[in-house]
Enzyme design. Structure first.
Site, PDB file in Angstrom:
ATOM      1  N   ARG A  67     -43.351  20.461 -40.074  1.00  0.00           N
ATOM      2  CA  ARG A  67     -42.535  20.187 -41.328  1.00  0.00           C
ATOM      3  C   ARG A  67     -40.819  20.429 -41.003  1.00  0.00           C
ATOM      4  O   ARG A  67     -40.169  19.516 -41.567  1.00  0.00           O
ATOM      5  CB  ARG A  67     -42.790  20.949 -42.643  1.00  0.00           C
ATOM      6  CG  ARG A  67     -44.033  20.413 -43.422  1.00  0.00           C
ATOM      7  CD  ARG A  67     -45.010  21.492 -43.820  1.00  0.00           C
ATOM      8  NE  ARG A  67     -45.624  22.253 -42.702  1.00  0.00           N
ATOM      9  CZ  ARG A  67     -46.514  21.860 -42.051  1.00  0.00           C
ATOM     10  NH1 ARG A  67     -47.214  20.823 -42.533  1.00  0.00           N
ATOM     11  NH2 ARG A  67     -46.864  22.661 -40.895  1.00  0.00           N
ATOM     12  N   THR A  68     -40.492  21.457 -40.673  1.00  0.00           N
ATOM     13  CA  THR A  68     -39.189  21.964 -40.710  1.00  0.00           C
ATOM     14  C   THR A  68     -38.433  21.105 -39.830  1.00  0.00           C
ATOM     15  O   THR A  68     -37.478  20.472 -40.078  1.00  0.00           O
ATOM     16  CB  THR A  68     -38.868  23.372 -40.414  1.00  0.00           C
ATOM     17  OG1 THR A  68     -39.938  24.268 -41.395  1.00  0.00           O
ATOM     18  CG2 THR A  68     -37.529  23.995 -40.916  1.00  0.00           C
TER      19      THR A  68
ATOM     20  N   ARG B 255     -34.670  27.109 -35.049  1.00  0.00           N
ATOM     21  CA  ARG B 255     -35.836  28.099 -35.180  1.00  0.00           C
ATOM     22  C   ARG B 255     -36.171  28.944 -33.844  1.00  0.00           C
ATOM     23  O   ARG B 255     -35.850  28.456 -32.975  1.00  0.00           O
ATOM     24  CB  ARG B 255     -36.970  27.332 -35.512  1.00  0.00           C
ATOM     25  CG  ARG B 255     -38.464  28.037 -35.711  1.00  0.00           C
ATOM     26  CD  ARG B 255     -39.597  27.302 -36.327  1.00  0.00           C
ATOM     27  NE  ARG B 255     -39.316  27.385 -37.296  1.00  0.00           N
ATOM     28  CZ  ARG B 255     -40.428  26.971 -38.409  1.00  0.00           C
ATOM     29  NH1 ARG B 255     -41.705  26.639 -37.818  1.00  0.00           N
ATOM     30  NH2 ARG B 255     -40.165  26.630 -39.610  1.00  0.00           N
TER      31      ARG B 255
ATOM     32  N   HIS C  44     -36.483  32.242 -43.870  1.00  0.00           N
ATOM     33  CA  HIS C  44     -36.729  30.986 -43.795  1.00  0.00           C
ATOM     34  C   HIS C  44     -36.081  30.338 -44.995  1.00  0.00           C
ATOM     35  O   HIS C  44     -36.776  29.996 -45.830  1.00  0.00           O
ATOM     36  CB  HIS C  44     -38.027  30.552 -43.758  1.00  0.00           C
ATOM     37  CG  HIS C  44     -38.590  29.111 -43.355  1.00  0.00           C
ATOM     38  ND1 HIS C  44     -37.857  28.119 -43.027  1.00  0.00           N
ATOM     39  CD2 HIS C  44     -39.608  28.565 -42.846  1.00  0.00           C
ATOM     40  CE1 HIS C  44     -38.281  27.174 -42.742  1.00  0.00           C
ATOM     41  NE2 HIS C  44     -39.737  27.451 -42.549  1.00  0.00           N
TER      42      HIS C  44
ATOM     43  N   LYS D 230     -34.816  28.503 -18.224  1.00  0.00           N
ATOM     44  CA  LYS D 230     -34.067  28.956 -17.136  1.00  0.00           C
ATOM     45  C   LYS D 230     -33.173  30.230 -17.383  1.00  0.00           C
ATOM     46  O   LYS D 230     -32.454  30.570 -16.432  1.00  0.00           O
ATOM     47  CB  LYS D 230     -33.015  27.759 -16.597  1.00  0.00           C
ATOM     48  CG  LYS D 230     -33.917  26.564 -16.367  1.00  0.00           C
ATOM     49  CD  LYS D 230     -32.729  25.519 -15.923  1.00  0.00           C
ATOM     50  CE  LYS D 230     -33.071  24.086 -16.254  1.00  0.00           C
ATOM     51  NZ  LYS D 230     -32.137  23.129 -16.141  1.00  0.00           N
TER      52      LYS D 230
HETATM   53  N1   CP Z   1     -43.177  25.373 -43.677  1.00  0.00           N
HETATM   54  C1   CP Z   1     -42.830  25.364 -42.264  1.00  0.00           C
HETATM   55  O1   CP Z   1     -41.785  26.183 -41.821  1.00  0.00           O
HETATM   56  O2   CP Z   1     -43.726  24.738 -41.562  1.00  0.00           O
HETATM   57  P1   CP Z   1     -43.457  24.332 -40.052  1.00  0.00           P
HETATM   58  O3   CP Z   1     -43.795  25.658 -39.353  1.00  0.00           O
HETATM   59  O4   CP Z   1     -44.448  23.246 -39.772  1.00  0.00           O
HETATM   60  O5   CP Z   1     -42.188  23.893 -39.994  1.00  0.00           O
END
Ligand code: CP
Length: 307
Positions: free
Chosen positions: A51-52, A101, A129, A80
């Site tokens: 999603r993100t 991320r 998040h 590396k």
């Molecule tokens: N909600 C969320 O962070 O989903 P993903 O891990 O798929 O990005």
């Protein structure tokens, strides 16, 4: 230049203004279709995501911009030994804004200190998040019409669930929000959230173990998955993973106008039989995630908005 590491980087006025912009984007998508024609977003994902990452990329494409990036550390020069600081210096030459991320808490913050473009924390370890929180706030506001005067139950892995930590930090700033924290003893919220966020701000909260006890009181139920990737051993994960399963039977205890949210991915914690319940809002939540990330990109890039 602004970065986004935590919801606390935004004032309540700024949060509300991003949500207002997201709602306008939902109503008038065509108006925004070319506002980022000359912009590029880099998605630097050192940890898996559906999603993100894809919603960031969809958001930039909906604004007319372009996207580049990597979806795992293995497919980047991190494998590396390149540091996040060096990586962001390089990516700053290719893109105008970046979503990162990383499995390590604080890695996007380290990147932001070396960056010459805005960095958005797209999830750092078990910490924060913030863009999931923007998604959650927009979903709650769109469905309930308000962010104040609500009772929200947060259920599942409150220890490692970064979406829960960010959502609490954001919602405590709205009046009369009451929290019911539903988790097994081992997965209770970290003490920095309990002491420094809830107790310090005099927030009304209780910690319970049984979902059934909390359900009748809730306006919003925020379910979360047990975060397998953060456990030190498989045995503990297996013992915890099916602690909560929301099913049709339990939903009989909930109010008719309670909504169920979940950041997804779901494992077993919401039975698929609940998906057809009109109160199941977790797939609508996914769509709100695109609008709000469009609004965030426009805000951080300080793009001149169409009238
Ligand atoms: N909600 C969320 O962070 O989903 P993903 O891990 O798929 O990005």
């Amino acid at each position: 230049m602004r970065h986004l590491m935590s919801p606390l980087d935004l004032s309540v006025e700024e949060l509300n203004s991003i949500l207002d912009l997201a709602s306008d984007i939902e109503k008038h998508p065509d108006k925004y279709a070319h506002v980022c024609d000359d912009k590029r977003l880099a998605t630097l994902f050192y940890e898996p995501s559906t999603r993100t990452r894809l919603s960031f990329e969809a958001a930039m494409m909906n604004l007319g911009g372009k996207v580049l990036g990597f979806s795992s550390a293995d497919s980047s020069s991190a494998s590396k030994g390149e540091s996040v600081a060096d990586t962001i210096r390089v990516v700053s030459c290719y893109a105008d804004i970046c979503a990162m991320r990383h499995p390590k808490e604080g890695a996007p913050l380290v990147a932001s200190m070396a960056s010459s473009i805005p960095v958005i924390n797209a999830g750092d370890g078990g910490h924060q998040h913030p863009t999931q929180t923007l998604t959650d706030l927009l979903t709650i506001r769109s469905l309930k019409g308000r962010l104040d005067n609500i009772t929200i139950g947060l259920c599942g892995d409150l220890k490692f669930g970064r979406t829960v930590h960010s959502l609490i930090e954001a919602l405590v700033r709205y009046p009369n929000v009451r929290f019911i924290l539903i988790s097994p003893e081992e997965l209770r919220i970290p003490s920095y959230i309990r002491e420094d966020v809830l107790i310090k701000n005099n927030i009304d909260f209780q910690e319970v173990e049984r979902l059934e006890d909390a359900l009748p009181d809730l306006d919003i139920l925020y379910m979360t998955r047990v975060q397998k990737e953060r456990f030190f051993n498989e045995e503990d994960y297996v013992r915890m993973k099916d602690f909560y399963i929301l099913d049709k039977q339990k939903m009989k205890l909930a109010k008719e106008d309670m909504y169920i949210l979940h950041p997804l991915p779901r494992v077993n914690e919401i039975s698929t039989e609940v998906d057809s319940d009109p109160r199941a809002a977790y797939f609508r939540q996914v769509q709100y995630g695109v609008y709000v990330r469009m609004a965030l990109i426009l805000t951080l890039l300080e793009v001149k908005l169409p009238c």
